[in-house]
Design an enzyme around this catalytic site. Structure first.
Site, PDB file in Angstrom:
ATOM      1  N   HIS A  38      -5.035  10.534  -7.773  1.00  0.00           N
ATOM      2  CA  HIS A  38      -4.259  10.076  -8.930  1.00  0.00           C
ATOM      3  C   HIS A  38      -4.640   8.675  -9.404  1.00  0.00           C
ATOM      4  CE1 HIS A  38      -2.562   8.311  -5.416  1.00  0.00           C
ATOM      5  NE2 HIS A  38      -1.760   7.552  -6.122  1.00  0.00           N
ATOM      6  N   ASP A  39      -5.610   8.046  -8.746  1.00  0.00           N
ATOM      7  CA  ASP A  39      -5.990   6.675  -9.113  1.00  0.00           C
ATOM      8  C   ASP A  39      -7.332   6.579  -9.831  1.00  0.00           C
ATOM      9  OD1 ASP A  39      -3.713   5.529  -7.976  1.00  0.00           O
ATOM     10  OD2 ASP A  39      -4.656   5.281  -6.015  1.00  0.00           O
TER      11      ASP A  39
ATOM     12  N   ASP B 139       0.289   4.910   2.186  1.00  0.00           N
ATOM     13  CA  ASP B 139      -0.245   4.134   1.068  1.00  0.00           C
ATOM     14  C   ASP B 139      -0.745   2.767   1.565  1.00  0.00           C
ATOM     15  OD1 ASP B 139      -0.380   4.046  -1.955  1.00  0.00           O
ATOM     16  OD2 ASP B 139       0.866   2.272  -1.650  1.00  0.00           O
TER      17      ASP B 139
ATOM     18  N   GLU C 242      -4.519   5.394   3.744  1.00  0.00           N
ATOM     19  CA  GLU C 242      -5.347   4.991   2.608  1.00  0.00           C
ATOM     20  C   GLU C 242      -5.974   3.636   2.931  1.00  0.00           C
ATOM     21  OE1 GLU C 242      -5.146   4.249  -2.220  1.00  0.00           O
ATOM     22  OE2 GLU C 242      -3.549   3.522  -0.941  1.00  0.00           O
TER      23      GLU C 242
ATOM     24  N   ASP D 177       4.204  11.145   0.921  1.00  0.00           N
ATOM     25  CA  ASP D 177       3.528   9.878   0.660  1.00  0.00           C
ATOM     26  C   ASP D 177       4.492   8.774   1.081  1.00  0.00           C
ATOM     27  OD1 ASP D 177       1.894   7.875  -0.512  1.00  0.00           O
ATOM     28  OD2 ASP D 177       1.304   9.267  -2.107  1.00  0.00           O
TER      29      ASP D 177
HETATM   30  O1  TEU Z   1      -3.447   2.548  -4.411  1.00  0.00           O
HETATM   31  C1  TEU Z   1      -4.124   1.458  -3.896  1.00  0.00           C
HETATM   32  C2  TEU Z   1      -5.141   0.802  -4.809  1.00  0.00           C
HETATM   33  O2  TEU Z   1      -5.383  -0.339  -4.602  1.00  0.00           O
HETATM   34  C3  TEU Z   1      -5.906   1.474  -5.891  1.00  0.00           C
HETATM   35  O3  TEU Z   1      -6.181   2.798  -5.709  1.00  0.00           O
HETATM   36  C4  TEU Z   1      -5.439   1.156  -7.277  1.00  0.00           C
HETATM   37  O4  TEU Z   1      -4.483   2.083  -7.717  1.00  0.00           O
HETATM   38  C5  TEU Z   1      -6.599   1.151  -8.247  1.00  0.00           C
HETATM   39  O5  TEU Z   1      -7.417   0.109  -7.884  1.00  0.00           O
HETATM   40  C6  TEU Z   1      -6.171   1.039  -9.696  1.00  0.00           C
HETATM   41  O6  TEU Z   1      -6.301  -0.228 -10.223  1.00  0.00           O
HETATM   42  C7  TEU Z   1      -2.234   2.965  -3.881  1.00  0.00           C
HETATM   43  C8  TEU Z   1      -1.760   4.175  -4.657  1.00  0.00           C
HETATM   44  O7  TEU Z   1      -2.670   5.229  -4.475  1.00  0.00           O
HETATM   45  C9  TEU Z   1      -1.580   3.788  -6.097  1.00  0.00           C
HETATM   46  O8  TEU Z   1      -1.250   4.881  -6.909  1.00  0.00           O
HETATM   47  C10 TEU Z   1      -0.489   2.734  -6.144  1.00  0.00           C
HETATM   48  O9  TEU Z   1      -0.355   2.274  -7.470  1.00  0.00           O
HETATM   49  C11 TEU Z   1      -0.804   1.566  -5.236  1.00  0.00           C
HETATM   50  O10 TEU Z   1      -1.235   1.963  -3.937  1.00  0.00           O
HETATM   51  C12 TEU Z   1       0.436   0.732  -5.020  1.00  0.00           C
HETATM   52  O11 TEU Z   1       1.364   1.415  -4.252  1.00  0.00           O
END
Ligand code: TEU
Ligand code: CA
Length: 533
Positions: free
Chosen positions: A319-320, A201, A261, A99
């Site tokens: 994970h989100d 990311d 992403e 990642d």
């Molecule tokens: O996530 C981007 C993101 O904007 C969302 O998935 C966010 O985590 C969600 O709206 C929750 O409020 C990526 C990663 O997958 C995430 O885990 C990180 O926290 C984020 O970027 C910052 O690096």
């Protein structure tokens, strides 16, 4: 399409390392833990693992705030442990995807420490520094995804810096050539070490409007961020140049891959192709209710947008977001529904991503307020409880802490671990785990399921999703019953194939299911047929 290409024809499994397997009893999963479980992953039948960030980090966003791109956080191990993991994974024909969080760093990253030290520091321009607005406030109206304004005032130099996420995650300035070159060195560092690919990311956020214009407003949404139209703080045209750069770096090595992403399928298709990224996530499945027509619509929409040389991908969880068995209703029918979801995901034309624990049907774990770790969860509680519920420890067996750790886990284990765990499901032929294994095996040995065409069949039932996957020499028919009653489905086309064999069913029901245009399905049955034998 002939030769097996791992990122196109294979299946990728996401590991959240903090929660997978703790090898030293500190309550946090680590690289040795993952290495210990490579045989499990090989036996499950996945082709690659993607590791959520394992770099040194103060963990304000649990690793998505990186303080050094070329090392490993001591909580996870060291570079030696990483090399061991990579070597063992490769021995078992499992690729490893890192990642990379290149939109922002930690505020403790040495680059940012230098950048904030003075206005004329050589790294000043590596981040987004702006003077205050006309009335002394922030330079524009941009909001943070994790809540509040996206600008933080730094008294020392009298300017604001921009952070799309936490204020401990300042955004890098991708318009700066030196920064870009340095970041490209990071890619080469890991490629030279032997990693097979990267998950990028928030790749759509690398570039912001060069003039820093304010976004137009909208009136609905929980967060300030949701109440804006994001014209200027992401998805700027200049990102395309960076995508070309990244692709040419990867293309200098054999068989490497980058998956980006992005927020929606429309963006996704503009980020992938021959001289761009290999894959971009399509998050549309995460937003659908448990209805066949909803999924079918997103599949067809995506298929129609997909440029000919680009390749699709699908996810039901990460994970989100809430785990899919919970999102689709949980309860008594949870496992039956999970198998239908898995069958749908693993028979798509596109690379499927599995999130750890999905293969045993893990559910969200309710986290009491005082145990919440995730920053947006604390901030928006009780309207939004954050991402911890989907990040609890992997459930390996029924020993204490589900066999995840000898110590106290950093997040509580789901209460159901004594009945829901890998060891128990391995013994039960009807378990979710064994269904995933059978599905993965079937996909691995069937070129039509990997890259054949996707053709939906019209049916006379709102609970059924039925489609063909066809290649030159193979045809599969996938029939999914989303409902809890038996179904008799009439297929509206005369199937030219008369002779079908049942390859796999998610239920224990015996007997004939497909004859002529009539298809019989048990409650929540996922059945996969092959033309001929
Ligand atoms: O996530 C981007 C993101 O904007 C969302 O998935 C966010 O985590 C969600 O709206 C929750 O409020 C990526 C990663 O997958 C995430 O885990 C990180 O926290 C984020 O970027 C910052 O690096
Ligand atoms: Ca540990």
């Amino acid at each position: 399409m002939t030769d097996f290409l791992w990122w196109r024809d294979g299946v990728i499994y996401q590991i959240y390392p903090r929660s997978f397997k703790d090898s030293n009893g500190d309550g946090i999963g680590d690289l040795s833990g993952v290495t210990d479980r490579i045989e499990y992953l090989a036996d499950l039948g996945v082709d690659a693992i993607w590791l959520s960030p394992i770099y040194p980090s103060p963990m304000f966003d649990f690793g998505y705030d990186v303080a050094d791109y070329e090392s490993i956080d001591p909580v996870f191990g060291d570079l030696h442990d990483f090399d061991r993991l990579l070597e063992k994974a490769h021995l078992h024909k499992i690729r490893v995807v890192m990642d990379l969080v290149l939109n922002h760093t930690s505020h403790l990253h040495p680059w940012f420490v230098e950048s904030r030290s003075s206005r004329n520091n050589p790294k000043r321009d590596w981040y987004l520094w702006r003077d205050p607005g006309p009335r002394g406030g922030p330079p524009n109206n941009w909001q943070s995804i994790f809540g509040g304004k996206a600008w933080e005032f730094d008294k020392h130099t009298g300017q604001y810096y921009y952070h799309q996420f936490l204020k401990q995650q300042p955004d890098l300035n991708w318009r700066n050539t030196d920064l870009r070159e340095r970041v490209y060195e990071v890619l080469r560092f890991w490629l030279d070490r032997g990693v097979d690919g990267f998950r990028l990311d928030v790749v759509m956020s690398y570039f912001k409007d060069a003039q820093f214009r304010s976004n137009p407003r909208k009136w609905i949404g929980l967060r300030g961020f949701d109440r804006q139209i994001h014209l200027y703080d992401w998805n700027q045209a200049d990102i395309q140049l960076a995508l070309h750069d990244i692709r040419s770096i990867l293309d200098a090595y054999p068989d490497r891959m980058a998956v980006g992403e992005v927020t929606d399928p429309e963006m996704a298709v503009s980020y992938i192709g021959r001289d761009k990224l290999h894959l971009a996530f399509n998050f549309d499945f995460l937003r659908q209710p448990w209805k066949p027509e909803a999924f079918l619509e997103t599949i067809l929409d995506y298929q129609q947008r997909m440029p000919p040389e680009a390749w699709p991908s699908f996810v039901l969880g990460n994970h989100d977001v809430s785990r899919f068995p919970s999102r689709f209703g949980g309860g008594k029918a949870s496992d039956a529904r999970t198998k239908v979801g898995a069958a749908m995901l693993l028979t798509q034309r596109g690379t499927p991503f599995i999130y750890y624990g999905e293969e045993i049907g893990m559910l969200d774990t309710p986290i009491p307020y005082r145990e919440i770790q995730d920053p947006p969860g604390r901030r928006y509680w009780p309207f939004y409880r954050g991402r911890d519920p989907a990040r609890t420890p992997m459930q390996w067996d029924d020993s204490s802490n589900a066999g995840f750790s000898m110590g106290t886990p950093w997040l509580r284990v789901n209460k159901d671990y004594r009945v829901r765990n890998v060891a128990k499901q391995a013994e039960d032929p009807g378990s979710v785990l064994n269904f995933y294994k059978r599905m993965l095996r079937l996909r691995r040995e069937s070129t039509a399921l990997q890259n054949g065409d996707f053709k939906p069949l019209k049916v006379n039932s709102r609970d059924a999703l039925v489609y063909l996957r066809e290649s030159q020499d193979q045809t599969f028919l996938v029939a999914l019953n989303f409902g809890n009653s038996p179904l008799v489905v009439t297929l509206d086309v005369g199937l030219s194939v008369k002779d079908w064999s049942l390859k796999l069913s998610s239920t224990s029901r015996l007997g004939q299911r497909l004859s002529g245009n009539r298809l019989d399905l048990a409650p929540f049955e996922a059945a996969i047929f092959k033309a001929g034998n």
